[in-house]
Design a protein around this motif. Sequence first.
Motif, PDB file in Angstrom:
ATOM      1  N   VAL A  42       0.834  -1.207   0.000  1.00  0.00           N
ATOM      2  CA  VAL A  42       0.000   0.000   0.000  1.00  0.00           C
ATOM      3  C   VAL A  42       0.867   1.255   0.000  1.00  0.00           C
ATOM      4  N   THR A  43       1.896   1.265   0.823  1.00  0.00           N
ATOM      5  CA  THR A  43       2.751   2.450   0.928  1.00  0.00           C
ATOM      6  C   THR A  43       3.492   2.707  -0.378  1.00  0.00           C
ATOM      7  N   THR A  44       4.043   1.661  -0.987  1.00  0.00           N
ATOM      8  CA  THR A  44       4.820   1.837  -2.219  1.00  0.00           C
ATOM      9  C   THR A  44       3.957   2.394  -3.349  1.00  0.00           C
ATOM     10  N   LEU A  45       2.806   1.757  -3.574  1.00  0.00           N
ATOM     11  CA  LEU A  45       1.937   2.206  -4.671  1.00  0.00           C
ATOM     12  C   LEU A  45       1.387   3.606  -4.408  1.00  0.00           C
ATOM     13  N   SER A  46       1.055   3.885  -3.167  1.00  0.00           N
ATOM     14  CA  SER A  46       0.514   5.211  -2.836  1.00  0.00           C
ATOM     15  C   SER A  46       1.568   6.299  -2.995  1.00  0.00           C
ATOM     16  N   VAL A  47       2.793   6.023  -2.556  1.00  0.00           N
ATOM     17  CA  VAL A  47       3.868   7.018  -2.665  1.00  0.00           C
ATOM     18  C   VAL A  47       4.213   7.288  -4.123  1.00  0.00           C
ATOM     19  N   LEU A  48       4.300   6.224  -4.928  1.00  0.00           N
ATOM     20  CA  LEU A  48       4.587   6.417  -6.351  1.00  0.00           C
ATOM     21  C   LEU A  48       3.502   7.266  -7.009  1.00  0.00           C
ATOM     22  N   GLY A  49       2.256   6.980  -6.679  1.00  0.00           N
ATOM     23  CA  GLY A  49       1.154   7.708  -7.290  1.00  0.00           C
ATOM     24  C   GLY A  49       1.117   9.164  -6.889  1.00  0.00           C
ATOM     25  N   VAL A  50       1.226   9.440  -5.596  1.00  0.00           N
ATOM     26  CA  VAL A  50       1.090  10.822  -5.141  1.00  0.00           C
ATOM     27  C   VAL A  50       2.298  11.659  -5.562  1.00  0.00           C
ATOM     28  N   THR A  51       3.456  11.066  -5.642  1.00  0.00           N
ATOM     29  CA  THR A  51       4.645  11.825  -6.034  1.00  0.00           C
ATOM     30  C   THR A  51       4.558  12.274  -7.488  1.00  0.00           C
ATOM     31  N   PHE A  52       4.234  11.340  -8.384  1.00  0.00           N
ATOM     32  CA  PHE A  52       4.184  11.690  -9.805  1.00  0.00           C
ATOM     33  C   PHE A  52       2.983  12.585 -10.121  1.00  0.00           C
ATOM     34  N   SER A  53       1.815  12.244  -9.586  1.00  0.00           N
ATOM     35  CA  SER A  53       0.621  13.031  -9.905  1.00  0.00           C
ATOM     36  C   SER A  53       0.725  14.446  -9.340  1.00  0.00           C
ATOM     37  N   SER A  54       1.276  14.593  -8.143  1.00  0.00           N
ATOM     38  CA  SER A  54       1.440  15.935  -7.572  1.00  0.00           C
ATOM     39  C   SER A  54       2.417  16.759  -8.402  1.00  0.00           C
ATOM     40  N   ALA A  55       3.463  16.104  -8.931  1.00  0.00           N
ATOM     41  CA  ALA A  55       4.420  16.818  -9.777  1.00  0.00           C
ATOM     42  C   ALA A  55       3.760  17.297 -11.067  1.00  0.00           C
ATOM     43  N   VAL A  56       2.903  16.463 -11.652  1.00  0.00           N
ATOM     44  CA  VAL A  56       2.228  16.846 -12.898  1.00  0.00           C
ATOM     45  C   VAL A  56       1.291  18.028 -12.657  1.00  0.00           C
ATOM     46  N   VAL A  57       0.498  17.943 -11.585  1.00  0.00           N
ATOM     47  CA  VAL A  57      -0.449  19.027 -11.288  1.00  0.00           C
ATOM     48  C   VAL A  57       0.303  20.316 -10.951  1.00  0.00           C
ATOM     49  N   ALA A  58       1.365  20.195 -10.181  1.00  0.00           N
ATOM     50  CA  ALA A  58       2.154  21.380  -9.829  1.00  0.00           C
ATOM     51  C   ALA A  58       2.782  22.017 -11.066  1.00  0.00           C
ATOM     52  N   TYR A  59       3.227  21.192 -12.002  1.00  0.00           N
ATOM     53  CA  TYR A  59       3.788  21.710 -13.257  1.00  0.00           C
ATOM     54  C   TYR A  59       2.742  22.510 -14.018  1.00  0.00           C
ATOM     55  N   GLY A  60       1.525  22.038 -14.027  1.00  0.00           N
ATOM     56  CA  GLY A  60       0.457  22.765 -14.703  1.00  0.00           C
ATOM     57  C   GLY A  60       0.174  24.106 -14.061  1.00  0.00           C
ATOM     58  N   PHE A  61       0.121  24.134 -12.728  1.00  0.00           N
ATOM     59  CA  PHE A  61      -0.154  25.395 -12.038  1.00  0.00           C
ATOM     60  C   PHE A  61       1.016  26.378 -12.161  1.00  0.00           C
ATOM     61  N   ALA A  62       2.223  25.874 -12.195  1.00  0.00           N
ATOM     62  CA  ALA A  62       3.391  26.751 -12.153  1.00  0.00           C
ATOM     63  C   ALA A  62       3.808  27.250 -13.539  1.00  0.00           C
ATOM     64  N   ARG A  63       3.572  26.475 -14.604  1.00  0.00           N
ATOM     65  CA  ARG A  63       4.145  26.818 -15.903  1.00  0.00           C
ATOM     66  C   ARG A  63       3.119  27.169 -16.967  1.00  0.00           C
ATOM     67  N   PHE A  64       1.835  27.022 -16.675  1.00  0.00           N
ATOM     68  CA  PHE A  64       0.813  27.316 -17.674  1.00  0.00           C
ATOM     69  C   PHE A  64      -0.095  28.429 -17.177  1.00  0.00           C
ATOM     70  N   GLU A  65      -0.568  29.231 -18.125  1.00  0.00           N
ATOM     71  CA  GLU A  65      -1.529  30.287 -17.805  1.00  0.00           C
ATOM     72  C   GLU A  65      -2.883  29.921 -18.406  1.00  0.00           C
ATOM     73  N   PHE A  66      -3.903  29.909 -17.566  1.00  0.00           N
ATOM     74  CA  PHE A  66      -5.256  29.619 -18.057  1.00  0.00           C
ATOM     75  C   PHE A  66      -6.252  30.341 -17.162  1.00  0.00           C
ATOM     76  N   ARG A  67      -7.430  30.549 -17.692  1.00  0.00           N
ATOM     77  CA  ARG A  67      -8.460  31.292 -16.978  1.00  0.00           C
ATOM     78  C   ARG A  67      -8.889  30.529 -15.718  1.00  0.00           C
ATOM     79  N   GLY A  68      -8.956  31.272 -14.627  1.00  0.00           N
ATOM     80  CA  GLY A  68      -9.390  30.675 -13.366  1.00  0.00           C
ATOM     81  C   GLY A  68      -8.308  29.947 -12.611  1.00  0.00           C
ATOM     82  N   LYS A  69      -7.045  30.123 -13.039  1.00  0.00           N
ATOM     83  CA  LYS A  69      -5.956  29.373 -12.379  1.00  0.00           C
ATOM     84  C   LYS A  69      -5.827  29.743 -10.902  1.00  0.00           C
ATOM     85  N   LYS A  70      -5.852  31.060 -10.618  1.00  0.00           N
ATOM     86  CA  LYS A  70      -5.695  31.483  -9.224  1.00  0.00           C
ATOM     87  C   LYS A  70      -6.837  30.983  -8.350  1.00  0.00           C
ATOM     88  N   ALA A  71      -8.053  31.068  -8.880  1.00  0.00           N
ATOM     89  CA  ALA A  71      -9.206  30.602  -8.100  1.00  0.00           C
ATOM     90  C   ALA A  71      -9.132  29.095  -7.874  1.00  0.00           C
TER      91      ALA A  71
END
Length: 278
Positions: free
Chosen positions: A79-108
Amino acid sequence: MSRTIQRSTRQVSRYVVLVAVAVVLIFPFYWAFISSVKPASEQAAYPPSFWPSSFEWSNYADAWNSQPFTRFFLNSVLVTTLSVLGVTFSSAVVAYGFARFEFRGKKALFTLLLATMIIPWDVLVVPLYMQYSFLGWINTYLPLIVPSYFGAPFYIFLLTQFLRTIPRDLEEAAMLDGAGHFRTFTSIFLPLMRPQLVLTAILHTIVVWNDFLGPLVFLNDTDLFTLPIGLSFFKSSQLIDTTSMLCISMVMVVPPLIAFFLGQRQILGNEAGSGLKG
């Protein structure tokens, strides 16, 4: 001369304070370990002894063999291995979107994401149970693993803040060389984020490894239980087996400690390794 004495006095005082804080922090671990290897006759002795008359290492074997802890340990690792792999990669992808892309409603949207951190998990447990029951996920590991693959607000915030410090020139240079967004993310940003990803993995390892409420709510079959659930078997309404609880607790501490010591060099080398400061 007086300045030298003052400097030495401050340094000695600093060490004294650090040693005192270290003793306060380490003593609970010392007491748990010493109590776990005490003979049964010394467990409830008063005044308590700070050193056992003999080390009863068999306490660990007795505690481990009293329940299927090998199965619980493997379940926790899975459980720990699969959960850590998932949250690490998915959080990095979402953070990349918020940090490097501009789109309407991003701040909200980012504010809404951060606001979800103030909602305690206890409030969500009933709706989540109903949702997972509808999906047929109860008594499986899916409720403990799948949500990790959609990121976690705190880790997304942590990674976003780091990604915002990276100059856009680096990204633009990669684009000029023909790299797309996915190639730029995997080849440039992921290596730069390595210290933050290691920190995310360590923090989430501690959270998932010690999680008691999640497995307690979503798992029913004993063969699926994790170590924290197994630990509760030593406590009943009539008796608490403190020696066995301490033995298993000491075993449970080891994997997170190993993860921390393996990853601390990556975390501490963040500023020196990134080359992006200044």
